[in-house]
Design an enzyme around this catalytic site. Structure first.
Site, PDB file in Angstrom:
ATOM      1  CG  ASP A   8      -1.987  -1.037   1.178  1.00  0.00           C
ATOM      2  OD1 ASP A   8      -2.105  -1.711   0.135  1.00  0.00           O
ATOM      3  OD2 ASP A   8      -2.711  -1.201   2.175  1.00  0.00           O
ATOM      4  CG  ASP A 129     -12.548  -2.115  -0.383  1.00  0.00           C
ATOM      5  OD1 ASP A 129     -12.048  -3.237  -0.572  1.00  0.00           O
ATOM      6  OD2 ASP A 129     -12.122  -1.081  -0.928  1.00  0.00           O
TER       7      ASP A 129
END
Length: 236
Positions: A8, A129
């Site tokens: 990330d 998500d």
């Protein structure tokens, strides 16, 4: 099962968040390409990359870093974060990304997803998500009224091949992933599910290998709770 070690990115650095909270961020490396090459040295063939700045601001904020990751590693790289127009998609695919991941735009502009799937086929994945079972958007900062599992079925019917499904409540907590959820998602025929969020033991990987197409490994790798070389034995 395919394993995807994760990087990330925020400000060009490899970081991890807790439950998508930008205020709970740990920086693990100033040189993400070295992290990726370390994964490759342990046997990884895939890499999952998310531009956290892009997810929040809808811009390709870490494009140069991602370009370096793609070109220096030779791995199959899937890229997400801020991809909300065709120009962004084409830019990453032209770099050599294996596929791109659409997130927020899949909820806010579904016809766009349909169009991109028609044009780019299985190079388009969707990141679902979920927070309390509902799809979250805009870097997990907002929650929609769309149920995650139902949304996956709709994506399958549209022609989407791959869905990266994250249970936000488990992400970055090192308390285990939502195995029951992935068992339910595995019943959606014709859809490759990639489990993401909270995977913290080899035992979970052993269970997931019979349920899903792939799994993303994040914080557990960075903290040493999972040895990547050992984990990859389950992906054979």
């Amino acid at each position: 099962m395919e394993l995807f070690p994760a990087i990330d990115l925020r400000g060009g650095k490899a970081v991890r968040l807790v439950q998508g909270d930008y205020n709970q961020m740990t920086v693990f490396s100033d040189r993400p390409e070295e992290v990726a090459l370390g994964f490759k040295a342990q046997g990884a063939k895939n890499l999952h990359v998310v531009d956290l700045d892009g997810a929040k601001d809808a811009a390709l904020a870490n494009f140069d870093t991602i370009e370096k990751l793609i070109k220096t590693t030779g791995l199959f790289v899937e890229v997400g974060g801020g991809l909300r127009n065709e120009a962004s998609i084409d830019k990453y695919l032209s770099l050599g990304a294996g596929r791109v991941i659409l997130g927020t735009v899949a909820v806010t502009n579904y016809p766009f997803v349909e169009e991109m799937v028609r044009k780019y086929g299985d190079k388009i994945a969707v990141g679902v998500d979920a927070k309390d079972g509902f799809v979250a958007t805009h870097g997990w900062l907002e929650t929609s009224e769309v149920r995650g599992v139902d949304f996956c079925r709709r994506l399958r019917d549209t022609g989407v091949k791959t869905v990266i499904y994250t249970d936000i409540s488990r992400d970055g907590k090192m308390q285990g992933t939502n195995l029951e959820l992935y068992k339910e998602l595995s019943q959606i025929e014709g859809l490759d599910i990639v489990a993401s969020g909270g995977i913290s033991s080899l035992k979970e990987i052993d269970i997931l290998k019979n349920e899903v197409y792939g799994a993303i490994l994040g914080k557990a790798l960075y903290l040493g709770a999972i040895d990547l070389k050992e984990a990859l034995k389950y992906s054979v």
